[in-house]
Design a protein around this motif. Structure first.
Motif, mmCIF file in Angstrom:
data_model
loop_
_atom_site.group_PDB
_atom_site.id
_atom_site.type_symbol
_atom_site.label_atom_id
_atom_site.label_comp_id
_atom_site.label_asym_id
_atom_site.label_seq_id
_atom_site.Cartn_x
_atom_site.Cartn_y
_atom_site.Cartn_z
ATOM 1 N N ALA A 1 4.538 5.922 -5.128
ATOM 2 C CA ALA A 1 4.549 6.071 -6.588
ATOM 3 C C ALA A 1 3.679 7.247 -7.018
ATOM 4 O O ALA A 1 4.093 8.074 -7.843
ATOM 5 C CB ALA A 1 4.060 4.785 -7.251
ATOM 6 N N MET B 1 0.831 -1.207 0.000
ATOM 7 C CA MET B 1 0.000 0.000 0.000
ATOM 8 C C MET B 1 0.869 1.262 0.000
ATOM 9 O O MET B 1 0.649 2.161 -0.797
ATOM 10 C CB MET B 1 -0.901 -0.025 1.246
ATOM 11 N N ALA C 1 3.880 1.616 -0.965
ATOM 12 C CA ALA C 1 4.649 1.766 -2.198
ATOM 13 C C ALA C 1 3.799 2.418 -3.287
ATOM 14 O O ALA C 1 4.294 3.207 -4.088
ATOM 15 C CB ALA C 1 5.155 0.403 -2.672
ATOM 16 N N TYR C 2 2.509 2.094 -3.295
ATOM 17 C CA TYR C 2 1.607 2.698 -4.278
ATOM 18 C C TYR C 2 1.476 4.189 -4.033
ATOM 19 O O TYR C 2 1.534 5.001 -4.954
ATOM 20 C CB TYR C 2 0.259 1.992 -4.185
#
Lengths: 406, 294
Positions: free
Chosen positions: B7, B1, B3-4
């Motif tokens: 990004a 989660m 990491a999203y």
């Protein structure tokens, strides 16, 4: 009624919370294997994308109906690439980090696949694509051997074109390519293969997309007096080129990829114009029982024949190969599954055509899954080499004369 | 989660840097730049090509900013006599020229095949630590950029460019030469776009001319219009709203029942469009806009 800025920000904050909340509840359920379907549902890939995504879902249903893989149900989470690398990167990040998928299937354009493959490599999960660009085969893109390509590379298309030109006895070929990775890839592949045979090209032209006319490019090619023109083109531009060539009256033969010289082209320009055009496409494994199963599923999902979307046959196969590999590995460890992919799809082993059949046969020994899109034998780069069907347009019909193996 | 979100954060901040440049050019000076993506592309390709040749990333980023800025200079000189909409057309044309040059010069840019395998920032750290480090770096650059633009806005130079925006003849009557200032503004904004391009190239790791279409320019325009033209906070908030619409809509599936997976993709894009229209209808001056003026 007046709004203050603070109220407005508050509303937006609440909306964010509302949108964000359900995802927190999406912890990985026990007993499932989650796959991300990352297809070009909108953007330039949209004619194929929705069919591709539907076939991933349909194939997963077939797998689940046969009791799942390694005792687990396959669960599909879908996202749209918008046929844009940037949107695809964010969609892939979401699939990997939020939905915790263990494989990403169905990327279509080369630009998207090349942008997504570093992410799947980082997460050590499998990527299965239908792109043509040669760069996908080699490191850094496929450094970990986790990427599989279900479509023939543009290079292979070019080689098939060269075989056909030799067989048909052409001596003075010229090329015309749409300026993108796939168009130029086709004609460059042809040039390499043709020159390797010791022949020469008389002219090659690369043209820009979305022009209202291609007369000057066409004149340049025709001035070299070729006996055949090999194209790396698409439907819209081919329609214009064929019309303008017909008006010029200069006799020449054409060899085109199947996505350009399709029944739609005949409809657009009329059978007289395209009489004798040679259309080349990777042949789906049409006589295999797996193709029949795919065709049935595709008609059910979209109301159209399976032939209308070669990429959907590829995504159908992706789920099958992956599920069989999971079954063979008997677990969800990605390294073990990856090691089994070639084992379940390459020769040596009992030929199987459906998931249920393959699952049964796996109990007895090795299997060789023969897909709907091709016989699916992966080389060391994770590429397949399908056969190419050579179709001649005669009286408005595409008739297959022979099949070229490369 | 996380990491999203990281990004999204990185992409959003790249867009913030782009909109900061446009805030300076359009918000403060009134230059309608429809070719922002051209400088973004120059930055991305400069840094990517140098990095692929083994040049350290510090230098490749500097080169990206410098080259993008340099590219803006002649553009400024030739088009200064052009007002508003004419200037807009020239810049739009410029960005298309950049894209077509990149497409055609295959010996340098690998044409339509694109450049794969561009080195990432902080490759040595690996995994999520590297991602976080990238986020922090982009954030730092964004903050510095925002601070610079704010300083410019508050300085005598800032008042002068705002005067150019509001009444160019008056500025000339006061004995100032608007041309020089416009060129300077163009160069600084383009250099910022070049830096954004470098971050983009090293983050996505694969660039191809198709990524540098005018749509990118108009995303940035949407962001600054929604955020409020001429405000640094507007550039930041506007980008945040745009990203919220674009990415938040991915989660629509969880709250809207009865729509199939495939249809959802199209519903999603439609929803983004509807939100943008509604936003502009009810907040025409942007969220952080200047409500004292009419």
């Amino acid at each position: 009624m007046t709004h203050t800025r603070r109220q407005f920000i508050g509303t937006i904050g609440a909306a964010t919370a509302l949108i964000g909340a359900p995802s927190i509840l999406r912890a990985q359920a026990q007993g499932t294997f989650r796959i991300g379907a990352l297809c070009p549902v909108t953007g330039s890939g949209s004619p194929f994308g929705s069919g591709m995504q539907k076939m991933i879902i349909a194939a997963a249903e077939a797998v689940n109906a046969a009791g799942g893989a390694a005792g687990r149900k396959i669960e599909i989470v879908s996202e749209d690439t918008q046929t844009s690398p940037q949107a695809a990167v964010l969609a892939a990040k979401k699939l990997i980090d939020v939905n915790k998928v263990q494989a990403v299937l169905g990327t279509w354009s080369s630009g998207v696949s090349l942008a997504v493959v570093p992410l799947t490599n980082d997460a050590n999960i499998i990527l299965m694509n239908t792109s043509g660009a040669p760069a996908l085969s080699m490191p850094p893109a496929n450094a970990k051997g986790l990427s599989y390509r279900f479509q023939a590379t543009n290079d292979r298309f070019g080689r098939a074109f060269a075989e056909i030109c030799e067989k048909e006895g052409f001596k003075r070929p010229a090329t015309m390519a749409f300026n993108n990775a796939s168009g130029v890839g086709n004609t460059e592949g042809f040039r390499k293969a043709w020159e390797a045979k010791g022949h020469k090209l008389v002219e090659s032209v690369v043209y820009e997309p979305n022009q209202p006319t291609y007369r000057s490019e066409l004149q340049k090619v025709l001035a070299a007096n070729p006996d055949v023109i090999v194209t790396g083109s698409y439907l819209a531009d081919t329609t214009i080129i064929m019309r303008e060539w017909y008006q010029s009256g200069q006799p020449v033969k054409w060899v085109m990829p199947g996505w350009a010289a399709s029944p739609d082209l005949v409809k657009a320009v009329g059978p007289d114009v395209v009489e004798g055009v040679i259309s080349v496409d990777s042949v789906s494994n049409e006589n295999a029982p797996s193709y029949k199963a795919y065709d049935e599923a595709y008609r059910k999902a979209t109301g159209q024949p399976g032939q209308s979307n070669v990429y959907a046959a590829m995504t159908w196969d992706m789920v099958h190969v992956l599920a069989l590999a999971i079954e063979a590995a008997n677990g969800t460890d990605m390294a073990a599954i990856n090691a089994k992919i070639r084992e379940v799809s390459n020769p040596a082993g009992q030929q199987v055509y459906t998931y249920a059949e393959g699952k049964e046969a796996l109990k007895k020994g090795k299997i060789n899954f023969e897909g709907a899109s091709s016989v699916l034998d992966f080389d060391q780069y994770g590429d397949v080499t399908p056969d190419f069907g050579v179709f001649f347009i005669e009286g408005g019909q595409l008739n297959r004369r022979y099949v070229v193996k490369i | 989660m996380e990491a999203y979100f990281i990004a999204i954060g990185i992409i959003a901040l790249i867009y913030v840097i782009l909109s900061l440049g446009l805030t300076l050019q359009y918000g403060l000076t009134g230059l309608i730049n429809f070719g922002h993506v051209g400088f973004f592309a120059i930055g991305a390709y400069t840094s990517a090509l140098l990095a692929l040749k083994g040049v350290p990333l510090v230098f490749s980023f500097a080169a990206a900013a410098a080259l993008a800025g340099l590219a803006a200079w002649p553009l400024g000189l030739v088009s200064l006599r052009l007002r508003d909409d004419y200037f807009a057309i020239v810049t739009l044309g410029f960005s298309e020229v950049v894209r077509i040059v990149i497409t055609s010069e295959r010996w340098l840019t690998n044409g339509v095949q694109g450049l794969p395998g561009i080195p990432r920032l902080y490759e040595g750290l690996g995994g999520s630590a590297a991602q976080l480090a990238v986020l922090v770096t982009v954030l730092a650059v964004t903050l510095v950029g925002a601070w610079i633009i704010r300083r410019i806005a508050g300085s005598p130079f800032g008042r002068l460019i705002e005067a150019i925006r509001d009444n160019e003849e008056a500025v000339q009557a006061l004995g100032k030469d608007p041309a020089r200032f416009k060129v300077q503004v163009l160069v600084v904004g383009a250099a910022l776009a070049g830096i954004a391009g470098a971050f983009y190239a090293h983050y996505i790791t694969y660039i191809v001319p198709d990524q540098f279409i005018p749509l990118v320019t108009f995303y940035v325009w949407m962001a600054i219009i929604m955020g409020g033209v001429g405000r640094v906070s507007g550039a930041i908030v506007g980008t945040a709203i745009l990203m919220l619409f674009l990415e938040g809509s991915r989660f629509l599936r969880d709250i809207v029942p009865g729509v199939s997976e495939v249809d959802m993709a199209s519903v999603r894009i439609g929803a983004v469009g509807l939100l943008l229209v509604l936003f502009i209808m009810y907040r025409p001056q942007g969220l952080m806009g200047d409500y004292t003026k009419r």
